[in-house]
Write an enzyme that holds these catalytic residues in place. Structure first.
Site, PDB file in Angstrom:
ATOM      1  N   SER A 188       0.794  -1.222   0.000  1.00 57.56           N
ATOM      2  CA  SER A 188       0.000   0.000   0.000  1.00 57.56           C
ATOM      3  C   SER A 188       0.830   1.279   0.000  1.00 57.56           C
ATOM      4  O   SER A 188       0.338   2.328  -0.393  1.00 57.56           O
ATOM      5  CB  SER A 188      -0.945  -0.002   1.201  1.00 57.56           C
ATOM      6  N   HIS A 216      -5.267  -3.791  -2.027  1.00 57.30           N
ATOM      7  CA  HIS A 216      -5.042  -2.831  -3.121  1.00 57.30           C
ATOM      8  C   HIS A 216      -5.026  -3.506  -4.493  1.00 57.30           C
ATOM      9  O   HIS A 216      -4.828  -2.839  -5.503  1.00 57.30           O
ATOM     10  CB  HIS A 216      -3.726  -2.067  -2.911  1.00 57.30           C
ATOM     11  N   LYS A 247     -12.050  -0.303  -0.915  1.00 59.29           N
ATOM     12  CA  LYS A 247     -11.209   0.503  -1.799  1.00 59.29           C
ATOM     13  C   LYS A 247     -11.844   0.534  -3.188  1.00 59.29           C
ATOM     14  O   LYS A 247     -12.830   1.239  -3.371  1.00 59.29           O
ATOM     15  CB  LYS A 247      -9.780  -0.030  -1.771  1.00 59.29           C
TER      16      LYS A 247
HETATM   17  C1  LIG Z   1      -6.564  -0.934   3.408  1.00 57.40           C
HETATM   18  C2  LIG Z   1      -5.897  -2.232   3.668  1.00 57.40           C
HETATM   19  C3  LIG Z   1      -6.475  -3.183   4.507  1.00 57.40           C
HETATM   20  C4  LIG Z   1      -7.707  -2.873   5.285  1.00 57.40           C
HETATM   21  O1  LIG Z   1      -8.861  -2.822   4.501  1.00 57.40           O
HETATM   22  P1  LIG Z   1     -10.146  -2.046   5.059  1.00 57.40           P
HETATM   23  O2  LIG Z   1     -11.263  -2.654   4.291  1.00 57.40           O
HETATM   24  O3  LIG Z   1      -9.948  -0.603   4.811  1.00 57.40           O
HETATM   25  O4  LIG Z   1     -10.246  -2.371   6.519  1.00 57.40           O
HETATM   26  C5  LIG Z   1      -5.848  -4.403   4.636  1.00 57.40           C
HETATM   27  N1  LIG Z   1      -4.696  -4.690   3.988  1.00 57.40           N
HETATM   28  C6  LIG Z   1      -4.105  -3.780   3.177  1.00 57.40           C
HETATM   29  C7  LIG Z   1      -2.832  -4.147   2.473  1.00 57.40           C
HETATM   30  C8  LIG Z   1      -4.675  -2.517   2.999  1.00 57.40           C
HETATM   31  O5  LIG Z   1      -4.075  -1.627   2.222  1.00 57.40           O
END
Ligand SMILES: *Cc1c(COP(=O)(O)O)cnc(C)c1O
Length: 404
Positions: A188, A216, A247
């Site tokens: 990320s 992601h 996302k």
């Molecule tokens: C954003 C993210 C999460 C968490 O996801 P949410 O649905 O926002 O709780 C988990 N792992 C990674 C690599 C992320 O970037």
């Protein structure tokens, strides 16, 4: 007037730590979005080009998701009323899980309240203190928390270094515990892609469980956004695929895909599933609509990648360090602009905002000391004009601050 709790001594040490952040220049205030999550939107009453959201495909305000959510509110109300295992499993929750399982071509799927709880809940449910986790050093916090909760022994390999992962697996190959290899599909902070294929080879060689966190990568990598397993043609070789619905999917939630028994086991043992209320029906409905769009409008993903290629190329041409020298090279719509110093990075981010670009500054401890950066994220919905304008603002501001 609220009660004046701040005069009490009990939490004074927290205020001291905040003062320390202020001295370092890394204290922040939340930016408040006044309208809709979109390529151009209004934060703190200021209109900006938005390069900060994870709204990769512009689904946060897609008419079909809105419609589906509104219809679900009309049909089923606003809350589910209980955790999934007591009385809070609605037909629409099952429909979403079936839809995702078909999309990912796996036996079964369980949806959690967030990607965070999906990771933390799964890792902590399937491992115990006799077991081992082989984890990339840059894996997401939710994986780290899940690993800690499981009380398994954590072995960290150098970023994307499958040879190092193998050394760690060799060290423990005669131990009786279960072994779990885990990597982010897309990282990320740097936007690079985890070596899912090589790690899957190791999982087979050392009889380890293979798990990927595709937060992601969901909706971004692979055919129609099916994720990193599809990207690497590793079908049937990754035991546990985690994805997010928060996302690219545009709503909220996380999911785990795998075998029927894995999912049934998580229904029985994953603590966020057992002890936290399920999604409102409107969220499940919006997610179902989003998967329809992934299946039927692949041109959104194409636009996302076209924009990504253009933006990276222009940033590179302007002379920015966009990774690949002292940090991993981005391969996805997450593009860091490496600045180095934390304070300067935060000042740059604030100056960009004043000039009309929203791009988050990220410093230690989220990224290593000395590797602070502005993180930009492309979406399918940015127009070329918006990107050119953003590039002009970023370049001009960087020159004013002697960053370029
Ligand atoms: C954003 C993210 C999460 C968490 O996801 P949410 O649905 O926002 O709780 C988990 N792992 C990674 C690599 C992320 O970037």
């Amino acid at each position: 007037m609220p009660n004046t709790l701040s005069s009490r001594p009990q939490l004074r040490y927290l205020s001291d730590q905040l003062d320390e952040l202020r001295r370092k220049g890394t204290h922040f205030r939340l930016r408040v979005l006044d309208d809709i999550q979109a390529p151009v939107c209004t934060y703190d009453c200021k209109k900006v080009i938005n390069l900060a959201s994870n709204n990769y495909l512009g689904l946060c305000d897609h008419p079909k998701l809105r419609e589906a959510a509104i219809q679900a509110v009309k049909d089923y109300g606003v809350g589910s009323g209980a955790v999934r295992t007591i009385a809070g499993t609605m037909k629409i929750h099952m429909e979403l899980e079936e839809k995702i399982a078909r999309f990912k071509n796996v036996e079964a799927c369980v949806v959690f309240q967030s990607g965070f709880t999906a990771n933390a809940g799964t890792v902590s449910a399937i491992l115990g203190k006799e077991d081992f986790i082989i984890s990339d050093e840059l894996n997401h916090a939710s994986i780290i928390d899940g690993a800690r909760l499981s009380r398994a022994k954590i072995k960290v390999f150098r970023h994307k270094d499958a040879a190092h992962a193998e050394e760690l697996l060799k060290e423990i190959q005669n131990e009786p515990g279960h072994k779990l290899i885990i990597t982010d599909g897309v990282f990320s902070m740097d936007g690079d892609i985890g070596p899912v294929d090589k790690l899957a080879d190791l999982a087979e060689k050392y009889n380890a469980i293979m798990m990927v966190d595709d937060a992601h990568a969901s909706g971004v990598l692979g055919r129609n956004g099916r994720g990193s397993v599809d990207h690497f043609h590793c079908h049937g070789r990754v035991d546990i695929q985690v994805g997010t619905l928060s996302k690219a999917i545009g709503a909220l939630g996380g999911y785990v895909c795998g075998s029927k028994d894995l999912i049934d086991y998580l229904y029985h043992r994953a603590r966020p599933f057992l002890f936290s209320t399920s999604h409102p029906p409107s969220v499940a409905a919006a997610c179902i609509a989003a998967f329809d769009i992934l299946e039927n409008e692949p041109e959104r993903i194409q636009r996302l990648w076209d924009n990504t290629a253009y933006f990276k190329q222009q940033l590179g041409n302007a002379g920015f360090d966009i990774g690949g020298k002292t940090t991993p090279a981005s391969e996805t719509p997450v593009t860091p602009i490496i600045i180095g110093d934390g304070r300067l990075t935060m000042e740059f981010s604030r100056a960009l905002f004043e000039a009309g670009v929203m791009a988050t500054g990220i410093a230690f401890p989220t990224v290593p000391e000395g590797k602070a950066r502005i993180r930009t994220i492309m979406t399918s919905e940015h127009t070329r004009e918006q990107l050119d304008q953003a590039l002009e603002i970023i370049t001009r501001t960087a020159k004013q601050m002697s960053i370029l």
